[in-house]
Enzyme design. Structure first.
Site, PDB file in Angstrom:
ATOM      1  N   SER A 146       0.517  -0.626   0.028  1.00  0.00           N
ATOM      2  CA  SER A 146       0.563  -0.142  -0.225  1.00  0.00           C
ATOM      3  C   SER A 146       1.028   1.213  -0.195  1.00  0.00           C
ATOM      4  O   SER A 146       1.811   1.254   0.836  1.00  0.00           O
ATOM      5  CB  SER A 146      -1.233   0.049   0.838  1.00  0.00           C
ATOM      6  OG  SER A 146      -1.563   0.821   1.290  1.00  0.00           O
ATOM      7  N   HIS A 195      -0.664  -1.189  -4.459  1.00  0.00           N
ATOM      8  CA  HIS A 195      -2.008  -1.032  -3.961  1.00  0.00           C
ATOM      9  C   HIS A 195      -2.392   0.204  -4.140  1.00  0.00           C
ATOM     10  O   HIS A 195      -1.439   1.371  -2.787  1.00  0.00           O
ATOM     11  CB  HIS A 195      -2.419  -1.885  -2.577  1.00  0.00           C
ATOM     12  CG  HIS A 195      -3.706  -1.667  -1.649  1.00  0.00           C
ATOM     13  ND1 HIS A 195      -4.774  -2.584  -1.908  1.00  0.00           N
ATOM     14  CD2 HIS A 195      -4.080  -0.872  -0.420  1.00  0.00           C
ATOM     15  CE1 HIS A 195      -5.699  -2.961  -1.596  1.00  0.00           C
ATOM     16  NE2 HIS A 195      -5.522  -1.522  -0.651  1.00  0.00           N
ATOM     17  N   ASP A 198      -4.479   3.403  -1.984  1.00  0.00           N
ATOM     18  CA  ASP A 198      -5.583   3.709  -0.787  1.00  0.00           C
ATOM     19  C   ASP A 198      -6.159   5.158  -1.679  1.00  0.00           C
ATOM     20  O   ASP A 198      -5.264   5.925  -1.348  1.00  0.00           O
ATOM     21  CB  ASP A 198      -5.478   3.750   0.004  1.00  0.00           C
ATOM     22  CG  ASP A 198      -5.253   1.894   0.168  1.00  0.00           C
ATOM     23  OD1 ASP A 198      -5.695   1.099   0.370  1.00  0.00           O
ATOM     24  OD2 ASP A 198      -3.888   2.031   1.476  1.00  0.00           O
ATOM     25  N   MET A 209      -9.577   7.531  -0.821  1.00  0.00           N
ATOM     26  CA  MET A 209     -10.296   8.245   0.239  1.00  0.00           C
ATOM     27  C   MET A 209     -10.458  10.084  -0.180  1.00  0.00           C
ATOM     28  O   MET A 209     -10.189  10.607  -0.378  1.00  0.00           O
ATOM     29  CB  MET A 209      -9.799   8.089   1.371  1.00  0.00           C
ATOM     30  CG  MET A 209      -8.987   7.236   1.905  1.00  0.00           C
ATOM     31  SD  MET A 209      -7.889   6.467   3.785  1.00  0.00           S
ATOM     32  CE  MET A 209      -6.936   4.992   3.493  1.00  0.00           C
ATOM     33  N   HIS A 224      -7.996   0.953  -4.316  1.00  0.00           N
ATOM     34  CA  HIS A 224      -9.041   0.589  -3.804  1.00  0.00           C
ATOM     35  C   HIS A 224      -9.526   2.100  -3.463  1.00  0.00           C
ATOM     36  O   HIS A 224      -9.369   2.747  -2.834  1.00  0.00           O
ATOM     37  CB  HIS A 224      -8.260   0.206  -2.082  1.00  0.00           C
ATOM     38  CG  HIS A 224      -8.891  -0.058  -1.126  1.00  0.00           C
ATOM     39  ND1 HIS A 224      -8.779  -0.757  -0.332  1.00  0.00           N
ATOM     40  CD2 HIS A 224     -10.788  -0.376  -1.162  1.00  0.00           C
ATOM     41  CE1 HIS A 224      -9.333  -0.589   0.605  1.00  0.00           C
ATOM     42  NE2 HIS A 224     -10.575  -0.436   0.768  1.00  0.00           N
ATOM     43  N   MET A 280     -12.308   4.121  -1.859  1.00  0.00           N
ATOM     44  CA  MET A 280     -12.750   4.622  -0.465  1.00  0.00           C
ATOM     45  C   MET A 280     -13.544   5.588  -0.046  1.00  0.00           C
ATOM     46  O   MET A 280     -13.052   6.927   0.517  1.00  0.00           O
ATOM     47  CB  MET A 280     -12.241   4.731   1.188  1.00  0.00           C
ATOM     48  CG  MET A 280     -11.601   2.749   1.346  1.00  0.00           C
ATOM     49  SD  MET A 280      -9.589   2.415   2.149  1.00  0.00           S
ATOM     50  CE  MET A 280      -8.437   3.433   0.789  1.00  0.00           C
ATOM     51  N   MET A 288     -11.634  -6.079   5.009  1.00  0.00           N
ATOM     52  CA  MET A 288     -10.447  -5.631   5.018  1.00  0.00           C
ATOM     53  C   MET A 288     -10.353  -6.584   7.351  1.00  0.00           C
ATOM     54  O   MET A 288     -12.154  -6.103   7.794  1.00  0.00           O
ATOM     55  CB  MET A 288     -11.543  -4.044   5.734  1.00  0.00           C
ATOM     56  CG  MET A 288     -11.885  -3.249   4.362  1.00  0.00           C
ATOM     57  SD  MET A 288     -10.430  -3.060   3.787  1.00  0.00           S
ATOM     58  CE  MET A 288      -9.385  -1.723   4.602  1.00  0.00           C
ATOM     59  N   GLY A 332     -10.021   3.601   6.310  1.00  0.00           N
ATOM     60  CA  GLY A 332      -9.475   5.208   6.614  1.00  0.00           C
ATOM     61  C   GLY A 332      -7.988   6.095   7.268  1.00  0.00           C
ATOM     62  O   GLY A 332      -7.324   6.671   6.211  1.00  0.00           O
ATOM     63  N   ASP A 378      -6.531  -6.518   4.084  1.00  0.00           N
ATOM     64  CA  ASP A 378      -6.150  -5.263   4.519  1.00  0.00           C
ATOM     65  C   ASP A 378      -5.580  -4.441   5.330  1.00  0.00           C
ATOM     66  O   ASP A 378      -7.398  -4.198   5.530  1.00  0.00           O
ATOM     67  CB  ASP A 378      -6.851  -4.116   2.972  1.00  0.00           C
ATOM     68  CG  ASP A 378      -6.167  -2.536   2.957  1.00  0.00           C
ATOM     69  OD1 ASP A 378      -5.444  -3.100   3.574  1.00  0.00           O
ATOM     70  OD2 ASP A 378      -6.689  -2.177   1.832  1.00  0.00           O
TER      71      ASP A 378
HETATM   72  C1  DX5 Z   1      -6.660   1.531   4.965  1.00  0.00           C
HETATM   73  C2  DX5 Z   1      -6.295   0.931   3.641  1.00  0.00           C
HETATM   74  C3  DX5 Z   1      -4.881   0.541   3.761  1.00  0.00           C
HETATM   75  C4  DX5 Z   1      -4.058   0.634   4.392  1.00  0.00           C
HETATM   76  C5  DX5 Z   1      -3.045  -0.306   4.682  1.00  0.00           C
HETATM   77  O1  DX5 Z   1      -7.862   2.205   5.239  1.00  0.00           O
HETATM   78  O2  DX5 Z   1      -6.694   0.015   2.878  1.00  0.00           O
HETATM   79  O3  DX5 Z   1      -4.486  -0.672   2.117  1.00  0.00           O
HETATM   80  O4  DX5 Z   1      -2.499   1.716   3.711  1.00  0.00           O
HETATM   81  O5  DX5 Z   1      -1.999  -0.161   6.048  1.00  0.00           O
HETATM   82  P1  DX5 Z   1      -1.303  -0.750   6.764  1.00  0.00           P
HETATM   83  O6  DX5 Z   1      -0.603  -1.444   6.174  1.00  0.00           O
HETATM   84  O7  DX5 Z   1       0.268   0.122   7.657  1.00  0.00           O
HETATM   85  O8  DX5 Z   1      -1.943  -1.374   7.828  1.00  0.00           O
HETATM   86 ZN    ZN Z   2      -6.167  -0.724   0.545  1.00  0.00          ZN
END
Ligand code: DX5
Ligand code: ZN
Length: 218
Positions: free
Chosen positions: A8, A33, A35, A37, A66, A68, A137, A142, A171
């Site tokens: 990520s 990956h 993210d 948001m 991903h 969100m 998840m 977040g 994740d």
């Molecule tokens: C959280 C994200 C993850 C996050 C994971 O909402 O979807 O992808 O970056 O980070 P770690 O591996 O640090 O938990």
């Molecule tokens: Zn993610």
């Protein structure tokens, strides 16, 4: 199932994304990956399609995007055009599930649904035949750096029991300890942010995650 590591970028150095991605390539990861948001579906704002487009120029690795966000259906075309390969949206979003899956397919991307910790595996079972992947998840979405929720393991087992041929991604809080638990439960795609970027080097971290995942799986 093939073990795949999907670092990520959220935990990487945003001022040096190309370099961070090259380190992942050298470490032999299977995908990247990303993210996304919106500050609405989750209480945090990260990056959008323009950054995905920039990343696309510097790597051939599959981009595992991903979303969100509250209204994923409205943004599928943007992310597909930006170069996403896999598009994951949330079951809990406001977009109609089947329509969103169909839209992702019509944009030549691989559809995937994610479920938050409070959402039961049963909710996605009706869609599994039209999905490439399901993302469980293992933290509340977040933020990176949260603790792995071991009580999500039965959900992974339930999904793996129902579907053998599909990628099951986990994740949140995945590290060298929790990766083997998730693998033993049936996950085969592992997202890791902090464990890859905030430790003692990307190459070592990826190698360890792969070894521990393999040990958990068999
Ligand atoms: C959280 C994200 C993850 C996050 C994971 O909402 O979807 O992808 O970056 O980070 P770690 O591996 O640090 O938990
Ligand atoms: Zn993610």
């Amino acid at each position: 199932m093939e073990i795949k590591i999907s670092p990520s970028l959220l935990a990487s150095d945003f001022a040096n994304l190309e370099n961070e991605i090259k380190k992942c390539e050298a470490a032999g990861v299977e995908m990247i990956h990303v993210d996304v948001m919106d500050g609405h579906f989750v209480p945090n704002i990260t990056i959008g399609a323009p950054v995905v487009k920039a990343i696309r120029r510097v790597t051939k690795l599959p981009l595992d995007v991903h979303l969100m966000i509250s209204h994923p259906l409205d943004y599928i075309e943007d992310f597909a055009r930006a170069g996403a390969d896999i598009i994951t949206f949330h079951y809990e979003s406001k977009s109609p599930v089947q329509e969103t899956i169909d839209k992702i397919k019509s944009c030549y991307c691989k559809p995937s649904i994610s479920i938050k910790p409070a959402t039961a595996a049963e909710k996605v079972l009706p869609y599994m035949d039209s999905l490439s992947m399901v993302l469980v998840m293992t933290v509340e979405p977040g933020f990176g750096g949260q603790k792995f929720m071991a009580d999500m393991l039965p959900k992974i087992r339930r999904l793996r029991a129902a579907f053998q041929g599909i990628d099951i991604e986990v994740d949140g809080g995945i590290d060298s300890d929790t990766v083997s638990q998730a693998a033993a439960a049936g996950a085969n795609v592992f997202v890791a942010g902090s464990a890859v970027f905030a430790g003692g080097g990307v190459a070592n971290a990826v190698k360890e995650l792969k070894e521990k995942a393999k040990a958990g799986m068999f």
